[in-house]
Scaffold this motif. Structure first.
Motif, PDB file in Angstrom:
ATOM      1  N   THR A   1       0.819  -1.207   0.000  1.00  0.00           N
ATOM      2  CA  THR A   1       0.000   0.000   0.000  1.00  0.00           C
ATOM      3  C   THR A   1       0.854   1.259   0.000  1.00  0.00           C
ATOM      4  OG1 THR A   1      -0.252  -0.015   2.404  1.00  0.00           O
ATOM      5  CG2 THR A   1      -1.997  -1.088   1.107  1.00  0.00           C
ATOM      6  N   VAL A   2       2.115   1.143   0.432  1.00  0.00           N
ATOM      7  CA  VAL A   2       3.027   2.293   0.394  1.00  0.00           C
ATOM      8  C   VAL A   2       4.159   2.119  -0.605  1.00  0.00           C
ATOM      9  CG1 VAL A   2       2.518   3.129   2.711  1.00  0.00           C
ATOM     10  CG2 VAL A   2       4.307   1.450   2.400  1.00  0.00           C
ATOM     11  N   LEU A   3       4.403   0.917  -1.044  1.00  0.00           N
ATOM     12  CA  LEU A   3       5.439   0.669  -2.050  1.00  0.00           C
ATOM     13  C   LEU A   3       4.772   0.410  -3.394  1.00  0.00           C
ATOM     14  CD1 LEU A   3       7.712  -1.765  -0.004  1.00  0.00           C
ATOM     15  CD2 LEU A   3       8.107   0.660  -0.457  1.00  0.00           C
ATOM     16  N   PRO A   4       4.988   1.295  -4.360  1.00  0.00           N
ATOM     17  CA  PRO A   4       4.282   1.140  -5.627  1.00  0.00           C
ATOM     18  C   PRO A   4       4.679  -0.102  -6.428  1.00  0.00           C
ATOM     19  CG  PRO A   4       5.581   3.170  -5.596  1.00  0.00           C
ATOM     20  CD  PRO A   4       5.774   2.503  -4.283  1.00  0.00           C
ATOM     21  N   ALA A   5       5.757  -0.774  -6.047  1.00  0.00           N
ATOM     22  CA  ALA A   5       6.175  -1.974  -6.781  1.00  0.00           C
ATOM     23  C   ALA A   5       5.278  -3.165  -6.490  1.00  0.00           C
ATOM     24  CB  ALA A   5       7.622  -2.326  -6.439  1.00  0.00           C
ATOM     25  N   LEU A   6       4.571  -3.116  -5.366  1.00  0.00           N
ATOM     26  CA  LEU A   6       3.696  -4.225  -4.978  1.00  0.00           C
ATOM     27  C   LEU A   6       2.237  -3.803  -5.108  1.00  0.00           C
ATOM     28  CD1 LEU A   6       5.492  -5.365  -1.703  1.00  0.00           C
ATOM     29  CD2 LEU A   6       5.552  -6.502  -3.916  1.00  0.00           C
ATOM     30  N   PRO A   7       1.397  -4.690  -5.632  1.00  0.00           N
ATOM     31  CA  PRO A   7      -0.030  -4.373  -5.742  1.00  0.00           C
ATOM     32  C   PRO A   7      -0.729  -4.553  -4.394  1.00  0.00           C
ATOM     33  CG  PRO A   7       0.401  -6.555  -6.639  1.00  0.00           C
ATOM     34  CD  PRO A   7       1.732  -5.983  -6.236  1.00  0.00           C
ATOM     35  N   GLY A   8      -0.629  -3.561  -3.530  1.00  0.00           N
ATOM     36  CA  GLY A   8      -1.066  -3.623  -2.138  1.00  0.00           C
ATOM     37  C   GLY A   8      -2.376  -4.303  -1.843  1.00  0.00           C
ATOM     38  N   THR A   9      -3.471  -3.629  -2.136  1.00  0.00           N
ATOM     39  CA  THR A   9      -4.760  -4.197  -1.740  1.00  0.00           C
ATOM     40  C   THR A   9      -5.107  -5.447  -2.547  1.00  0.00           C
ATOM     41  OG1 THR A   9      -5.863  -2.555  -3.133  1.00  0.00           O
ATOM     42  CG2 THR A   9      -5.751  -2.098  -0.774  1.00  0.00           C
ATOM     43  N   ALA A  10      -4.509  -5.606  -3.710  1.00  0.00           N
ATOM     44  CA  ALA A  10      -4.733  -6.847  -4.471  1.00  0.00           C
ATOM     45  C   ALA A  10      -4.126  -8.036  -3.723  1.00  0.00           C
ATOM     46  CB  ALA A  10      -4.143  -6.738  -5.868  1.00  0.00           C
ATOM     47  N   LEU A  11      -2.962  -7.842  -3.117  1.00  0.00           N
ATOM     48  CA  LEU A  11      -2.343  -8.914  -2.331  1.00  0.00           C
ATOM     49  C   LEU A  11      -3.121  -9.179  -1.044  1.00  0.00           C
ATOM     50  CD1 LEU A  11       1.456  -8.110  -2.770  1.00  0.00           C
ATOM     51  CD2 LEU A  11       0.187 -10.030  -3.740  1.00  0.00           C
ATOM     52  N   VAL A  12      -3.604  -8.108  -0.404  1.00  0.00           N
ATOM     53  CA  VAL A  12      -4.439  -8.297   0.794  1.00  0.00           C
ATOM     54  C   VAL A  12      -5.681  -9.105   0.411  1.00  0.00           C
ATOM     55  CG1 VAL A  12      -5.852  -7.134   2.537  1.00  0.00           C
ATOM     56  CG2 VAL A  12      -3.611  -6.206   1.953  1.00  0.00           C
ATOM     57  N   LEU A  13      -6.317  -8.730  -0.692  1.00  0.00           N
ATOM     58  CA  LEU A  13      -7.498  -9.455  -1.161  1.00  0.00           C
ATOM     59  C   LEU A  13      -7.162 -10.915  -1.463  1.00  0.00           C
ATOM     60  CD1 LEU A  13     -10.458  -9.532  -2.072  1.00  0.00           C
ATOM     61  CD2 LEU A  13      -9.685  -8.729  -4.319  1.00  0.00           C
ATOM     62  N   ALA A  14      -6.027 -11.155  -2.107  1.00  0.00           N
ATOM     63  CA  ALA A  14      -5.623 -12.531  -2.418  1.00  0.00           C
ATOM     64  C   ALA A  14      -5.421 -13.348  -1.146  1.00  0.00           C
ATOM     65  CB  ALA A  14      -4.348 -12.532  -3.259  1.00  0.00           C
TER      66      ALA A  14
END
Length: 160
Positions: A21-34
């Motif tokens: 959610t703070v690092l643009p390289a990682l898809p934050g909320t998509a990973l939380v959802l996964a």
């Protein structure tokens, strides 16, 4: 044994998502959802039912839309040029390689440089850079908040 490994993977996805959610390289909320979907699947959607999964999915979509719109609203309010928006995007990507400080401040620099290249007005460039940066930061804070709400829905559904 396999369930335990899957729960660990679910937790790791959620933790990586919070970081994203703070690092643009990682898809934050998509990973939380996964991670949440994996947790629901492991439990065969008994404790984490479709209402919780649907709620979390809606929050994830809201986060993606908000993230996109927040930076644009900040830029548009200041009358940013197309180059300023492109500069902010380039600054965001470059910031990934500069650590946390780069992630925070290179979008501002990129937007200001882009605006300066478009209009050659230093004061306007700084105003547009700051407005774009504020929009991006508001979007980031909202993304973090939504990620924690998603996790809260997951934990409540898991424990109740």
């Amino acid at each position: 044994m396999m369930d335990a490994l899957l729960w660990v993977l679910s937790g790791l996805l959620i933790v990586a998502g919070v970081a994203g959610t703070v690092l643009p390289a990682l898809p934050g909320t998509a990973l939380v959802l996964a991670g949440i979907l994996l947790g629901a699947w492991i439990d065969d959607f008994t404790r984490i039912g479709w209402l919780a999964v649907t709620s979390v999915s809606i929050l994830a979509v809201a986060s993606w839309v908000l993230d996109y719109i927040a930076g644009l609203i900040g830029a548009r309010r200041a009358g940013a040029s197309r180059l300023a928006v492109i500069g902010a995007a380039i600054g965001t990507v470059a910031g990934i390689f500069m650590g946390f400080v780069g992630v925070l401040f290179l979008p501002l620099v990129g937007a200001a440089v882009g605006e300066w290249l478009a209009r050659r007005d230093q004061q306007r460039a700084m105003r547009v850079g700051i407005a774009t940066w504020v929009g991006l930061m508001v979007g980031m804070v909202a993304k973090v908040a939504l990620a924690f709400v998603m996790i809260g829905v997951f934990v409540v559904a898991l424990l109740v």
